[in-house]
Design a protein around this motif. Structure first.
Motif, short mmCIF file in Angstrom:
data_model
loop_
_atom_site.label_atom_id
_atom_site.label_comp_id
_atom_site.label_asym_id
_atom_site.label_seq_id
_atom_site.Cartn_x
_atom_site.Cartn_y
_atom_site.Cartn_z
N VAL A 7 -15.37 70.40 -4.93
CA VAL A 7 -14.94 71.28 -3.83
C VAL A 7 -15.05 70.65 -2.44
CG1 VAL A 7 -15.12 73.59 -2.82
CG2 VAL A 7 -15.58 73.27 -5.25
N LYS A 8 -16.22 70.68 -1.85
CA LYS A 8 -16.38 70.28 -0.44
C LYS A 8 -16.19 68.78 -0.28
CE LYS A 8 -19.47 70.96 3.53
NZ LYS A 8 -20.78 71.51 3.96
N VAL A 9 -15.41 68.38 0.70
CA VAL A 9 -15.12 66.98 0.95
C VAL A 9 -15.67 66.59 2.32
CG1 VAL A 9 -13.32 65.22 1.06
CG2 VAL A 9 -13.00 67.23 -0.40
N LEU A 10 -16.67 65.73 2.30
CA LEU A 10 -17.27 65.31 3.57
C LEU A 10 -16.41 64.30 4.30
CD1 LEU A 10 -21.05 65.10 2.59
CD2 LEU A 10 -19.77 67.01 3.55
N GLY A 11 -15.55 63.60 3.55
CA GLY A 11 -14.54 62.77 4.20
C GLY A 11 -15.05 61.50 4.83
N ALA A 12 -16.11 60.92 4.26
CA ALA A 12 -16.66 59.70 4.86
C ALA A 12 -15.69 58.53 4.76
CB ALA A 12 -17.98 59.33 4.17
N TYR A 52 -6.72 61.83 0.50
CA TYR A 52 -8.02 61.19 0.76
C TYR A 52 -8.62 60.63 -0.53
CZ TYR A 52 -13.06 60.84 1.34
OH TYR A 52 -14.35 60.39 1.32
N LEU A 53 -8.55 61.40 -1.62
CA LEU A 53 -9.09 60.93 -2.89
C LEU A 53 -8.39 59.66 -3.34
CD1 LEU A 53 -9.37 64.31 -4.88
CD2 LEU A 53 -11.19 63.10 -3.66
N TYR A 54 -7.08 59.62 -3.19
CA TYR A 54 -6.32 58.46 -3.62
C TYR A 54 -6.73 57.22 -2.81
CZ TYR A 54 -2.36 55.41 -4.60
OH TYR A 54 -1.57 54.35 -4.97
N LYS A 55 -6.87 57.40 -1.50
CA LYS A 55 -7.28 56.28 -0.65
C LYS A 55 -8.69 55.80 -0.99
CE LYS A 55 -4.43 57.73 3.29
NZ LYS A 55 -4.45 58.31 4.66
N SER A 56 -9.52 56.72 -1.48
CA SER A 56 -10.91 56.40 -1.80
C SER A 56 -11.09 56.00 -3.26
CB SER A 56 -11.82 57.60 -1.49
OG SER A 56 -11.69 57.96 -0.13
N ASP A 57 -9.99 55.92 -4.02
CA ASP A 57 -10.03 55.56 -5.43
C ASP A 57 -10.90 56.53 -6.24
OD1 ASP A 57 -9.27 54.08 -7.63
OD2 ASP A 57 -10.93 52.67 -7.46
N ILE A 58 -10.76 57.82 -5.94
CA ILE A 58 -11.45 58.88 -6.67
C ILE A 58 -10.40 59.66 -7.45
CG2 ILE A 58 -12.84 60.98 -6.48
CD1 ILE A 58 -14.02 59.81 -3.88
N HIS A 59 -10.63 59.83 -8.75
CA HIS A 59 -9.56 60.37 -9.60
C HIS A 59 -9.98 61.61 -10.39
CE1 HIS A 59 -6.81 57.09 -8.68
NE2 HIS A 59 -7.87 56.31 -8.70
N MET A 60 -10.97 62.33 -9.90
CA MET A 60 -11.30 63.62 -10.50
C MET A 60 -11.84 64.52 -9.41
SD MET A 60 -13.27 64.56 -14.04
CE MET A 60 -14.86 63.88 -13.64
N TYR A 61 -11.46 65.80 -9.45
CA TYR A 61 -11.84 66.72 -8.39
C TYR A 61 -11.87 68.15 -8.92
CZ TYR A 61 -11.51 69.37 -4.01
OH TYR A 61 -11.73 70.26 -2.97
N LEU A 96 1.75 65.95 -7.14
CA LEU A 96 0.99 65.00 -6.33
C LEU A 96 -0.28 64.56 -7.06
CD1 LEU A 96 0.79 63.55 -3.58
CD2 LEU A 96 -0.50 65.53 -2.74
N ALA A 97 -0.96 65.50 -7.71
CA ALA A 97 -2.16 65.15 -8.47
C ALA A 97 -1.82 64.18 -9.59
CB ALA A 97 -2.81 66.41 -9.03
N ARG A 98 -0.72 64.40 -10.27
CA ARG A 98 -0.31 63.49 -11.35
C ARG A 98 0.08 62.13 -10.80
NH1 ARG A 98 1.85 68.35 -12.82
NH2 ARG A 98 3.98 67.86 -12.17
N LYS A 99 0.75 62.12 -9.66
CA LYS A 99 1.13 60.84 -9.05
C LYS A 99 -0.11 60.01 -8.73
CE LYS A 99 3.26 58.99 -4.83
NZ LYS A 99 3.93 59.33 -3.54
#
Length: 337
Positions: A7-12, A52-61, A96-99
């Motif tokens: 959920v919450k994204v601190l966005g570091a 943001y997740l894509y740029k951070s190489d995070i693939h689950m949310y 977008l999530a699938r992409k």
């Protein structure tokens, strides 16, 4: 293995050591009903999170359970048709999530009780579970996108409470059953009891390491419990687990006390945290020991949802900590980590 957070994204992002509170990304339209919130606004927020997740190489949310505000509120029917009203936008968000190869999930609140004694509470809970499943369907998510729930309350009758969950699960719409998975908790129902639900219904089981540590009267080892839970998922779906570290920080509690003058004063006291409380970050030494305990097993691969208060910052820090151990040669590389 995909790592995720809730959920919450601190966005570091690229800032590895400090977090600016203004960088926190919104996860849902949290306005009160009088301001006419809508899932369309939540979609805009979550699209930014996906970038943001894509740029951070995070693939689950894990998306907020309030993603569609007041969607099932019985006294606010004007919000009941949001998913239809925003059908095209939801489909675009799912695309977008699938992409970006982002695995999604939802976890309704602790007030969602499929096994409730009160029939009205159970009815409302079923409506909410149906709606959460419909959100993922509306986004066109594959079978890996799940709705996580706990068994519910014991109500002084453990076996009867399990039976109510099983009975109501069997009567859920097929679309909801396809999404629903059950997680062991830290107070009421253990891993072994969620396995009983799987045996009776086929419902996949989410393994939570901290909950298992807190509630394991059957004495099942961490490794055996994990292996059993992974085996409940369909062969075509990658299982996921929840992982967290217990808090080791004092909780600061403020109380009112009467001083020698007879006047009330505020006093701060330190309270030992309960074992079930999540820490801000994942303890890397503890994680390394956990991985060593389970990694050698001939088990299926799985994804891992990190439940830490520091959210994405905790995930990025754990990655750096483990990468350093791999660099030292103290750990073998973890695929996808």
């Amino acid at each position: 293995m995909r790592l995720g957070f809730a959920v919450k994204v601190l966005g570091a992002g690229g800032n590895q050591t400090t977090v600016d509170p203004v960088s926190v990304l919104k996860s849902n339209d949290a306005r009160r009903w009088q301001s006419e919130p809508h899932v369309r606004q939540s979609i805009e927020y979550v699209a930014e999170i996906f970038h943001y997740l894509y740029k951070s190489d995070i693939h689950m949310y894990r998306m907020s359970s309030d993603f569609a505000p007041y969607l099932t509120h019985p006294d606010l029917p004007q919000f009941h048709h949001q998913l239809t009203e925003a059908a095209s936008e939801l489909a675009e968000l799912g695309a977008l999530a699938r992409k970006y190869d982002i695995r999604l999930s939802l976890h309704p609140s602790q007030y969602i009780l499929l096994n409730a004694l009160d029939e009205e509470v159970a009815r409302k809970s079923i409506l909410d579970l149906n709606a959460q499943a419909q959100i993922l369907d509306s986004m066109g998510c594959g079978p890996e996108a799940v709705v996580v729930t706990h068994v519910g309350g014991v109500y002084g009758e453990r076996e009867e409470s399990l039976k109510r969950f099983i009975s109501r699960y069997k009567n859920l719409p097929e679309a909801t059953k396809r999404r629903l998975v059950v997680e062991n908790d830290d107070v009421s129902f253990s891993h072994s009891e969620t396995m009983k639900i799987h045996e009776a219904t086929g419902c996949p089981v989410i393994f939570d390491n901290l909950h298992h540590f807190c509630l394991n009267p059957e004495g099942v080892s961490m490794r055996d419990a994990l292996t059993a839970a992974l085996g409940t998922w369909p062969e075509s779906v990658i299982p996921k687990i929840h992982y967290s570290s217990p808090s080791t920080s004092f909780d600061v509690v403020e109380t009112k006390e009467t001083g020698n003058t007879g006047r009330a004063k505020t006093v701060q006291k330190w309270k030992v945290p309960p074992t079930k409380a999540h820490s801000d970050f994942i303890d890397p030494m503890e994680f390394a020991l956990f991985w060593e305990a389970v990694e050698g097993d001939k088990r299926r691969s799985f994804d891992m949802m990190l439940e830490a208060k520091a959210k994405d910052v905790a995930l990025l820090k754990l990655r750096r900590d483990i990468a350093r151990q791999i660099e030292f040669g103290a750990m073998r590389p973890i695929p996808g980590f």
